[in-house]
Motif scaffolding. Sequence first.
Motif, PDB file in Angstrom:
ATOM      1  N   LEU A   1     -25.037 -36.894 -34.982  1.00  0.00           N
ATOM      2  CA  LEU A   1     -25.830 -36.912 -36.225  1.00  0.00           C
ATOM      3  C   LEU A   1     -25.567 -38.179 -37.015  1.00  0.00           C
ATOM      4  O   LEU A   1     -26.488 -38.778 -37.580  1.00  0.00           O
ATOM      5  CB  LEU A   1     -25.477 -35.706 -37.095  1.00  0.00           C
ATOM      6  CG  LEU A   1     -25.997 -34.334 -36.652  1.00  0.00           C
ATOM      7  CD1 LEU A   1     -25.479 -33.257 -37.608  1.00  0.00           C
ATOM      8  CD2 LEU A   1     -27.513 -34.309 -36.605  1.00  0.00           C
TER       9      LEU A   1
ATOM     10  N   GLY B   1     -24.458 -41.373 -36.085  1.00  0.00           N
ATOM     11  CA  GLY B   1     -25.048 -42.594 -35.527  1.00  0.00           C
ATOM     12  C   GLY B   1     -26.564 -42.545 -35.541  1.00  0.00           C
ATOM     13  O   GLY B   1     -27.240 -43.540 -35.842  1.00  0.00           O
TER      14      GLY B   1
ATOM     15  N   TYR C   1     -20.216 -36.795 -24.672  1.00  0.00           N
ATOM     16  CA  TYR C   1     -19.143 -36.054 -24.015  1.00  0.00           C
ATOM     17  C   TYR C   1     -19.309 -34.575 -24.355  1.00  0.00           C
ATOM     18  O   TYR C   1     -19.992 -34.226 -25.318  1.00  0.00           O
ATOM     19  CB  TYR C   1     -17.767 -36.583 -24.408  1.00  0.00           C
ATOM     20  CG  TYR C   1     -17.524 -36.691 -25.897  1.00  0.00           C
ATOM     21  CD1 TYR C   1     -16.950 -35.642 -26.605  1.00  0.00           C
ATOM     22  CD2 TYR C   1     -17.865 -37.845 -26.598  1.00  0.00           C
ATOM     23  CE1 TYR C   1     -16.730 -35.735 -27.964  1.00  0.00           C
ATOM     24  CE2 TYR C   1     -17.647 -37.933 -27.973  1.00  0.00           C
ATOM     25  CZ  TYR C   1     -17.084 -36.879 -28.640  1.00  0.00           C
ATOM     26  OH  TYR C   1     -16.881 -36.971 -29.999  1.00  0.00           O
TER      27      TYR C   1
ATOM     28  N   GLY D   1     -25.388 -26.247 -37.384  1.00  0.00           N
ATOM     29  CA  GLY D   1     -26.198 -26.987 -38.351  1.00  0.00           C
ATOM     30  C   GLY D   1     -26.360 -26.269 -39.685  1.00  0.00           C
ATOM     31  O   GLY D   1     -27.270 -26.573 -40.458  1.00  0.00           O
TER      32      GLY D   1
ATOM     33  N   GLY E   1     -17.518 -39.766 -33.910  1.00  0.00           N
ATOM     34  CA  GLY E   1     -16.985 -38.408 -34.032  1.00  0.00           C
ATOM     35  C   GLY E   1     -15.476 -38.437 -33.898  1.00  0.00           C
ATOM     36  O   GLY E   1     -14.833 -39.461 -34.176  1.00  0.00           O
TER      37      GLY E   1
HETATM   38  C1  LIG Z   1     -18.306 -25.407 -33.334  1.00  0.00           C
HETATM   39  C2  LIG Z   1     -18.825 -26.314 -34.422  1.00  0.00           C
HETATM   40  C3  LIG Z   1     -19.668 -25.775 -35.387  1.00  0.00           C
HETATM   41  C4  LIG Z   1     -20.153 -26.619 -36.406  1.00  0.00           C
HETATM   42  N1  LIG Z   1     -21.003 -26.072 -37.304  1.00  0.00           N
HETATM   43  C5  LIG Z   1     -21.544 -26.861 -38.266  1.00  0.00           C
HETATM   44  C6  LIG Z   1     -22.478 -26.342 -39.180  1.00  0.00           C
HETATM   45  O1  LIG Z   1     -22.832 -25.167 -39.115  1.00  0.00           O
HETATM   46  N2  LIG Z   1     -22.983 -27.189 -40.128  1.00  0.00           N
HETATM   47  C7  LIG Z   1     -22.626 -28.505 -40.188  1.00  0.00           C
HETATM   48  O2  LIG Z   1     -23.122 -29.241 -41.053  1.00  0.00           O
HETATM   49  N3  LIG Z   1     -21.723 -29.014 -39.335  1.00  0.00           N
HETATM   50  C8  LIG Z   1     -21.175 -28.235 -38.385  1.00  0.00           C
HETATM   51  N4  LIG Z   1     -20.272 -28.752 -37.507  1.00  0.00           N
HETATM   52  C9  LIG Z   1     -19.804 -30.138 -37.736  1.00  0.00           C
HETATM   53  C10 LIG Z   1     -20.832 -31.152 -37.268  1.00  0.00           C
HETATM   54  O3  LIG Z   1     -21.034 -30.937 -35.930  1.00  0.00           O
HETATM   55  C11 LIG Z   1     -20.302 -32.563 -37.527  1.00  0.00           C
HETATM   56  O4  LIG Z   1     -20.095 -32.776 -38.905  1.00  0.00           O
HETATM   57  C12 LIG Z   1     -21.267 -33.654 -37.049  1.00  0.00           C
HETATM   58  O5  LIG Z   1     -21.996 -33.228 -35.958  1.00  0.00           O
HETATM   59  C13 LIG Z   1     -20.490 -34.916 -36.706  1.00  0.00           C
HETATM   60  O6  LIG Z   1     -21.372 -35.845 -36.125  1.00  0.00           O
HETATM   61  P1  LIG Z   1     -20.851 -37.230 -35.556  1.00  0.00           P
HETATM   62  O7  LIG Z   1     -22.053 -37.985 -35.172  1.00  0.00           O
HETATM   63  O8  LIG Z   1     -19.920 -37.831 -36.549  1.00  0.00           O
HETATM   64  O9  LIG Z   1     -19.946 -36.862 -34.291  1.00  0.00           O
HETATM   65  P2  LIG Z   1     -20.367 -36.388 -32.819  1.00  0.00           P
HETATM   66  O10 LIG Z   1     -21.412 -35.370 -32.882  1.00  0.00           O
HETATM   67  O11 LIG Z   1     -19.095 -36.018 -32.118  1.00  0.00           O
HETATM   68  O12 LIG Z   1     -20.995 -37.669 -32.159  1.00  0.00           O
HETATM   69  C14 LIG Z   1     -20.270 -38.770 -31.713  1.00  0.00           C
HETATM   70  C15 LIG Z   1     -21.007 -39.403 -30.549  1.00  0.00           C
HETATM   71  O13 LIG Z   1     -20.403 -40.652 -30.231  1.00  0.00           O
HETATM   72  C16 LIG Z   1     -20.278 -40.763 -28.833  1.00  0.00           C
HETATM   73  N5  LIG Z   1     -19.188 -41.704 -28.530  1.00  0.00           N
HETATM   74  C17 LIG Z   1     -17.906 -41.657 -28.971  1.00  0.00           C
HETATM   75  N6  LIG Z   1     -17.216 -42.709 -28.517  1.00  0.00           N
HETATM   76  C18 LIG Z   1     -18.080 -43.454 -27.783  1.00  0.00           C
HETATM   77  C19 LIG Z   1     -17.957 -44.674 -27.042  1.00  0.00           C
HETATM   78  N7  LIG Z   1     -16.796 -45.346 -26.979  1.00  0.00           N
HETATM   79  N8  LIG Z   1     -19.049 -45.149 -26.393  1.00  0.00           N
HETATM   80  C20 LIG Z   1     -20.222 -44.480 -26.441  1.00  0.00           C
HETATM   81  N9  LIG Z   1     -20.390 -43.321 -27.129  1.00  0.00           N
HETATM   82  C21 LIG Z   1     -19.331 -42.810 -27.793  1.00  0.00           C
HETATM   83  C22 LIG Z   1     -19.973 -39.336 -28.434  1.00  0.00           C
HETATM   84  O14 LIG Z   1     -20.146 -39.127 -27.075  1.00  0.00           O
HETATM   85  C23 LIG Z   1     -20.952 -38.558 -29.298  1.00  0.00           C
HETATM   86  O15 LIG Z   1     -22.216 -38.486 -28.690  1.00  0.00           O
HETATM   87  C24 LIG Z   1     -19.781 -27.977 -36.459  1.00  0.00           C
HETATM   88  C25 LIG Z   1     -18.966 -28.508 -35.467  1.00  0.00           C
HETATM   89  C26 LIG Z   1     -18.486 -27.686 -34.456  1.00  0.00           C
HETATM   90  C27 LIG Z   1     -17.616 -28.286 -33.392  1.00  0.00           C
END
Ligand SMILES: Cc1cc2nc3c(=O)[nH]c(=O)nc-3n(C[C@H](O)[C@H](O)[C@H](O)COP(=O)(O)OP(=O)(O)OC[C@H]3O[C@@H](n4cnc5c(N)ncnc54)[C@H](O)[C@@H]3O)c2cc1C
Length: 361
Positions: free
Chosen positions: A27, A29, A50, A60, A205
Amino acid sequence: MSGISTYYTRMAGNNRDIDTLIIGQGLAGSILAWQLMQHGQSVLVVNQEYATSASRVAAGLFNPVTGQRFVLQAKAEAIIPAARRLYSQLEKQFRQTLFFAKPMLRIIRNEKELAAIQERKTDPAYADYLGDTVQNKLLNAPLGAIEQRQTGYLDTNALLDCLKSCFVEQHIYITTQLDYSDITVTESGISWNDLNAKRIIFCEGYVGRNNPWFNWLPFQPAKGEILTLRSNSILPDQIINGGRWLLPVHDGNYKTGATYDHDLSSTKPTEHAKLELVDAMQQLLTDKPDYEVMDHQSGVRPNTLDKNPFIGFHPEQHQVGIFNGFGSKGSMLIPWYADEFVKHITCGTDMPAEADISRVK
Ligand SMILES: Cc1cc2nc3c(=O)[nH]c(=O)nc-3n(C[C@H](O)[C@H](O)[C@H](O)COP(=O)(O)OP(=O)(O)OC[C@H]3O[C@@H](n4cnc5c(N)ncnc54)[C@H](O)[C@@H]3O)c2cc1C
């Protein structure tokens, strides 16, 4: 490397200079890339999904008032409209519903919670978010439940899929695992395999805690597990929240979750958590529903020690940035913080102090 060469051959005019290289298409990026593009910035998104990617697992849920003390999200008056605005803009763009508004019934679990609610109900700041106390015979709630407003859920997978196809169509998406050692920081930006960018922003993430530029930031990742259920029983239409929650989703299934665990020795789904989640779901209801478990997923939330995001540029290498740490609230927080970060990048405005990584000493 093949993904990168395909990218070069498809790039219009073979232009290898861009504004921002974004690492990660969760979300964070995805939304940051989209917002930068709305401001006329060129981006390239690099992602290797991953299994534990939080955004693909998340329910969500969108809930401005949380915790045993019913605390309103700081800056809710700005954060919530920004999220609703963005999701509605994306819905128009992609002709698909992404955000589902849905009331939440929060079960009052004890006298302490009842007292907290009564106090909040006298506070005008909560007027838009808390409704009446209700009795619902489907709920196991001797003290009743309180209606929460401005709640709902984001279909995170639909949003990620829409934005990914948009990036792919515009040839600004590469599937690969970025190797940190391939990045060279130069005076005017960064370079990566012949590509020059003014900046790189890591949106990785929870794995961002191992990033060599940002491994000093106090992440506190938390594993979560979640079930998708099918049921023929009559279940409430609202989101039910009693610590654990039950969410009716638009395809007729239900989601229930989520566990919360700082032990990351295994990031895979466990039988133990499944039993715990089924038990907690049943505890929310007066009668045990019939159910079939359709899916069981686990992911890792990018939580931080002080529960605020990590946003900004490296103190010495100003071309290297981070947009991370959205913990359990990514669907609600990311749009507004992305707006603020884009303004900071394009207009030089200050970042909100609570999220600026310069707060970490
Ligand atoms: C079980 C669970 C339930 C949740 N429920 C909710 C909810 O109800 N409401 C809510 O708002 N939030 C919820 N969350 C939290 C929410 O998922 C996060 O706040 C949000 O999705 C974080 O997004 P992100 O992009 O920071 O991380 P991520 O979604 O982890 O994305 C990071 C991305 O970067 C990629 N990446 C990392 N390193 C590299 C690299 N070196 N090269 C290439 N790609 C790379 C990864 O593969 C991944 O695709 C929940 C989380 C979990 C685990």
